[in-house]
Design a protein around this motif. Structure first.
Motif, PDB file in Angstrom:
ATOM      1  N   UNK A 224       0.833  -1.205   0.000  1.00  0.00           N
ATOM      2  CA  UNK A 224       0.000   0.000   0.000  1.00  0.00           C
ATOM      3  C   UNK A 224       0.866   1.254   0.000  1.00  0.00           C
ATOM      4  N   UNK A 225       1.927   1.256   0.806  1.00  0.00           N
ATOM      5  CA  UNK A 225       2.828   2.410   0.853  1.00  0.00           C
ATOM      6  C   UNK A 225       3.491   2.636  -0.503  1.00  0.00           C
ATOM      7  N   UNK A 226       3.870   1.534  -1.186  1.00  0.00           N
ATOM      8  CA  UNK A 226       4.488   1.660  -2.500  1.00  0.00           C
ATOM      9  C   UNK A 226       3.517   2.239  -3.516  1.00  0.00           C
ATOM     10  N   UNK A 256     -11.181   5.200  15.543  1.00  0.00           N
ATOM     11  CA  UNK A 256     -11.392   3.891  16.159  1.00  0.00           C
ATOM     12  C   UNK A 256     -10.176   3.023  15.913  1.00  0.00           C
ATOM     13  N   UNK A 257      -9.715   2.350  16.980  1.00  0.00           N
ATOM     14  CA  UNK A 257      -8.574   1.457  16.823  1.00  0.00           C
ATOM     15  C   UNK A 257      -8.913   0.264  15.931  1.00  0.00           C
ATOM     16  N   UNK A 258     -10.201  -0.064  15.826  1.00  0.00           N
ATOM     17  CA  UNK A 258     -10.618  -1.171  14.971  1.00  0.00           C
ATOM     18  C   UNK A 258     -10.392  -0.865  13.499  1.00  0.00           C
ATOM     19  N   UNK A 259     -10.302   0.429  13.153  1.00  0.00           N
ATOM     20  CA  UNK A 259     -10.107   0.823  11.757  1.00  0.00           C
ATOM     21  C   UNK A 259      -8.639   0.972  11.383  1.00  0.00           C
ATOM     22  N   UNK A 260      -7.736   0.780  12.349  1.00  0.00           N
ATOM     23  CA  UNK A 260      -6.329   1.064  12.104  1.00  0.00           C
ATOM     24  C   UNK A 260      -5.762   0.203  10.986  1.00  0.00           C
ATOM     25  N   UNK A 261      -6.069  -1.088  11.006  1.00  0.00           N
ATOM     26  CA  UNK A 261      -5.561  -1.975   9.963  1.00  0.00           C
ATOM     27  C   UNK A 261      -6.380  -1.876   8.687  1.00  0.00           C
ATOM     28  N   UNK A 262      -7.674  -1.634   8.827  1.00  0.00           N
ATOM     29  CA  UNK A 262      -8.543  -1.581   7.653  1.00  0.00           C
ATOM     30  C   UNK A 262      -8.253  -0.370   6.782  1.00  0.00           C
ATOM     31  N   UNK A 268      -5.466   1.908  -0.277  1.00  0.00           N
ATOM     32  CA  UNK A 268      -5.067   1.204  -1.501  1.00  0.00           C
ATOM     33  C   UNK A 268      -6.143   1.322  -2.579  1.00  0.00           C
ATOM     34  N   UNK A 269      -7.383   1.096  -2.193  1.00  0.00           N
ATOM     35  CA  UNK A 269      -8.489   1.184  -3.154  1.00  0.00           C
ATOM     36  C   UNK A 269      -8.650   2.611  -3.661  1.00  0.00           C
ATOM     37  N   UNK A 270      -8.565   3.578  -2.740  1.00  0.00           N
ATOM     38  CA  UNK A 270      -8.755   4.980  -3.118  1.00  0.00           C
ATOM     39  C   UNK A 270      -7.668   5.444  -4.087  1.00  0.00           C
ATOM     40  N   UNK A 271      -6.423   5.069  -3.822  1.00  0.00           N
ATOM     41  CA  UNK A 271      -5.329   5.493  -4.708  1.00  0.00           C
ATOM     42  C   UNK A 271      -5.488   4.881  -6.086  1.00  0.00           C
ATOM     43  N   UNK A 274      -8.483   6.818  -7.739  1.00  0.00           N
ATOM     44  CA  UNK A 274      -8.394   8.265  -7.917  1.00  0.00           C
ATOM     45  C   UNK A 274      -7.075   8.702  -8.554  1.00  0.00           C
ATOM     46  N   UNK A 275      -5.968   8.153  -8.057  1.00  0.00           N
ATOM     47  CA  UNK A 275      -4.649   8.559  -8.569  1.00  0.00           C
ATOM     48  C   UNK A 275      -3.751   7.331  -8.648  1.00  0.00           C
ATOM     49  N   UNK A 276      -3.936   6.506  -9.666  1.00  0.00           N
ATOM     50  CA  UNK A 276      -3.177   5.250  -9.743  1.00  0.00           C
ATOM     51  C   UNK A 276      -1.671   5.429  -9.840  1.00  0.00           C
ATOM     52  N   UNK A 277      -1.200   6.589 -10.273  1.00  0.00           N
ATOM     53  CA  UNK A 277       0.243   6.812 -10.360  1.00  0.00           C
ATOM     54  C   UNK A 277       0.855   7.170  -9.005  1.00  0.00           C
ATOM     55  N   UNK A 278       0.042   7.338  -7.963  1.00  0.00           N
ATOM     56  CA  UNK A 278       0.556   7.641  -6.638  1.00  0.00           C
ATOM     57  C   UNK A 278       0.943   9.103  -6.481  1.00  0.00           C
ATOM     58  N   UNK A 279       1.571   9.408  -5.336  1.00  0.00           N
ATOM     59  CA  UNK A 279       1.912  10.788  -5.024  1.00  0.00           C
ATOM     60  C   UNK A 279       3.039  11.315  -5.899  1.00  0.00           C
ATOM     61  N   UNK A 280       4.072  10.509  -6.111  1.00  0.00           N
ATOM     62  CA  UNK A 280       5.237  10.969  -6.866  1.00  0.00           C
ATOM     63  C   UNK A 280       5.442  10.211  -8.161  1.00  0.00           C
TER      64      UNK A 280
END
Length: 288
Positions: A224-226, A256-262, A268-271, A274-280
């Motif tokens: 996801x970070x990549x 909510x801590x329950x959302x931390x991993x989700x 990932x889905x949003x990127x 919306x912006x498949x090429x990522x930030x850079x």
């Protein structure tokens, strides 16, 4: 409160950045998305324990042994899997990477058992106050090692002949071949370097998580970070990892801590939408 959350989030973000860097290196250099990379992170941490149990090495010599073995593993993956599949379809390469991750995961499950193993922290876990913010020395070690390694990689890619050869092959393998760069050797170096990064990430993250055969799920965070930073951008991998760590911490603290991993899956889905090429990253246009 906010300062404390941000300081704590950098630890996870630094590890995500290392894992993301491995994903980007492999993809940028060889065009392969290595979906078994998270299991390599786990396998690298287990190599330390195996070296301690079988040879009786102290912790730091065991880490050095694990790094050498992980470099050898990267060479074996390239020579045994990816070089024979270099002309195969993308789907075949993805299936091969998934199969490789499964083999590594099930090997440690069979050899070390399914139960969790304790893994030593690099420094003390006792928090100390600095400027009104509680700082854990073990977390400082993780951040310091991660940032130091990222700085060394920057020097490698920008200041050394080997690093420039890697970047040239990543940007244009045909052009690099024409000027005398042996791309097969460069790709071997990429797989070895990415495998070493996986082991470093495993050693850093194992004390924070439960070291078990399923710890490789952290690879999803690195992936996801990549994607967030741009899958063809090395600086983007670092920015994506830190950003993901901060967003996770803010969501877990204030929503909510329950959302931390989700939240990783949501990002990932949003990127992608919306912006498949990522930030850079930049859009890659192919003529057909």
């Amino acid at each position: 409160m906010l300062a404390q959350v941000l300081v704590s989030s950098i630890t996870a973000g630094a590890v995500y950045a290392l894992i993301a860097l491995g994903f980007v290196l492999i993809h940028k250099g060889t065009g392969v998305v290595h979906f078994g990379y998270g299991d390599q992170v786990t396998f690298g941490a287990y190599l330390v324990l195996i070296a301690q149990m079988t040879v009786g090495l102290p912790f730091w010599p065991a880490v050095a042994c694990a790094l050498l073995l992980s470099a050898l593993l990267g060479a074996l993956i390239y020579g045994g899997f990816m070089w024979p599949l270099r002309r195969a379809s993308l789907l075949a390469q993805i299936i091969a990477s998934l199969a490789l991750g499964t083999v590594l995961r099930e090997f440690v499950r069979a050899y070390m058992g399914p139960n969790a193993w304790p893994f030593p922290f690099l420094l003390s876990q006792n928090a100390i106050p600095i400027g009104g913010v509680l700082v854990v020395p073990a977390n400082l070690a993780i951040v310091g090692i991660s940032l130091g390694l990222l700085a060394l990689l920057f020097v490698l890619f920008e200041k050394t002949l080997y690093g420039k050869a890697i970047m040239a092959a990543c940007d244009n393998r045909i052009g690099a071949s024409l000027i005398g760069v042996r791309t097969s050797t460069v790709f071997l170096m990429i797989w070895m370097l990415a495998s070493v990064l996986a082991t470093v990430a495993g050693v850093l993250v194992a004390p924070l998580l439960t070291l078990s055969p399923d710890m490789g799920l952290i690879g999803i965070k690195g992936f996801t970070a990549a994607v967030l930073g741009g899958f063809n951008s090395l600086p983007g991998a670092v920015i994506g990892g830190i950003t993901l760590g901060v967003v996770e911490a803010l969501v877990g603290t204030y929503i909510s801590s329950a959302l931390k991993d989700m939240i990783s899956y949501g990002i990932l889905i949003a990127v992608i939408l919306i912006r498949p090429q990522g930030l850079l990253g930049g859009l890659l246009v192919k003529k057909v």
